[in-house]
Design an enzyme around this catalytic site. Structure first.
Site, PDB file in Angstrom:
ATOM      1  N   ASP A   1      23.032  14.263 -31.540  1.00 30.44           N
ATOM      2  CA  ASP A   1      21.897  13.580 -30.899  1.00 30.44           C
ATOM      3  C   ASP A   1      20.592  14.146 -31.433  1.00 30.44           C
ATOM      4  O   ASP A   1      20.143  15.211 -31.012  1.00 30.44           O
ATOM      5  CB  ASP A   1      21.958  13.770 -29.379  1.00 30.44           C
ATOM      6  CG  ASP A   1      22.960  12.830 -28.738  1.00 30.44           C
ATOM      7  OD1 ASP A   1      23.766  13.289 -27.927  1.00 30.44           O
ATOM      8  OD2 ASP A   1      22.930  11.631 -29.067  1.00 30.44           O
TER       9      ASP A   1
ATOM     10  N   ASP B   1      27.274   4.982 -25.042  1.00 29.63           N
ATOM     11  CA  ASP B   1      26.808   6.368 -24.991  1.00 29.63           C
ATOM     12  C   ASP B   1      25.947   6.552 -23.747  1.00 29.63           C
ATOM     13  O   ASP B   1      24.932   5.882 -23.584  1.00 29.63           O
ATOM     14  CB  ASP B   1      25.988   6.664 -26.253  1.00 29.63           C
ATOM     15  CG  ASP B   1      25.397   8.063 -26.252  1.00 29.63           C
ATOM     16  OD1 ASP B   1      24.697   8.392 -27.221  1.00 29.63           O
ATOM     17  OD2 ASP B   1      25.619   8.816 -25.290  1.00 29.63           O
TER      18      ASP B   1
ATOM     19  N   GLY C   1      29.459  13.434 -23.380  1.00 29.40           N
ATOM     20  CA  GLY C   1      28.865  14.766 -23.468  1.00 29.40           C
ATOM     21  C   GLY C   1      29.276  15.594 -22.257  1.00 29.40           C
ATOM     22  O   GLY C   1      30.237  16.358 -22.289  1.00 29.40           O
TER      23      GLY C   1
END
Ligand code: DX5
Length: 238
Positions: free
Chosen positions: A43, A183, A205
């Site tokens: 990211d 995402d 994540g």
């Protein structure tokens, strides 16, 4: 010509390194590869397009030789063109640019392809799908954001699921397969909705790094739930 998949696509699990221990990024990448991830997402944030600042190509390059899984660079940066070559040189096989950050998207995606990487585009929650309708021939993947970009640990925006479904139907009008990635807030409790809507590349994540049974269990759980949900979608449409 419409691409009619012969069956559900592979479900790919990719962690975001955002929650990783940045003091041990190489070790973290090794642990993720051992956990069975299909690729790793970096990211990249510039503090302008998104209200956060992370890392550049040199940090990614330092981890490239540690693992063999593909790297994808999620470029959350304004005017990315001049930096794209550095992320490809750093070893990113997939380059994701935000449609909101580039004036000449067709030229940007063409450059990524000419430099030997896979072109992908990301859409923020407010951004309509129509923005990419004229560049499908240049795309290998589309990312529909299920949070507003900038931070991990945010709540999944379930109202994006109709957009994910519409994106899958749009991508199926191309003359080649285009992966559909989501995402933001992807976990065991949200992955089925996203996969049933048509996403086959799942970025996780917080849920992956915080899974009580470890990253391997998180990867297996997300892949299993994603496959089952996509199978239900495929059976519904068959
Ligand atoms: C947002 C980031 C996050 C990250 C995933 O800009 O792109 O979505 O990858 O974070 P979680 O899975 O914690 O929402």
């Amino acid at each position: 010509m419409t691409v009619v998949p012969s069956g559900p696509p592979p479900i790919l699990i990719a962690p975001s390194v955002l929650p990783a221990d940045f003091a041990r990024l190489g070790d973290e990448c090794e642990a993720l590869e051992q956990a069975g991830v299909d690729r790793i997402q970096w990211d990249v944030m510039d503090g302008r397009f998104v209200p956060n600042l992370t890392f550049g190509a040199d940090v990614i390059a330092s981890c490239r030789s540690v693992v063999s899984v593909p790297f994808e660079a999620h470029l959350m940066i304004e005017e990315p063109d001049h930096l794209i070559p550095s992320f490809i040189d750093a070893g990113c096989e997939i380059i994701i640019v935000h449609v909101e950050t580039t004036t000449h998207l067709h030229r940007t995606l063409s450059m990524i392809r000419e430099l030997g990487a896979a072109p992908a585009v990301a859409l923020n929650p407010h951004t309509p799908l129509e923005m990419i309708g004229n560049v499908l021939d240049l795309l290998d993947m589309v990312l529909v954001m299920t949070v507003n970009p900038g931070f991990g640990g945010q709540a999944y925006i379930s109202s994006m699921e109709p957009k994910v479904d519409a994106a899958r139907r749009l991508l199926d009008t191309a003359d080649h397969w285009i992966d559909l990635e989501v995402d933001g807030g992807i976990s065991a409790s949200t992955v089925e909705g996203a996969a049933y809507a048509g996403a086959n590349v799942l970025i996780s994540g917080s849920a992956m790094f915080r899974h009580p049974d470890g990253r391997g269990a998180a990867v297996s759980e997300l892949r299993q739930l994603g496959r089952a949900a996509w199978q239900r979608r495929y059976d519904r449409n068959s």
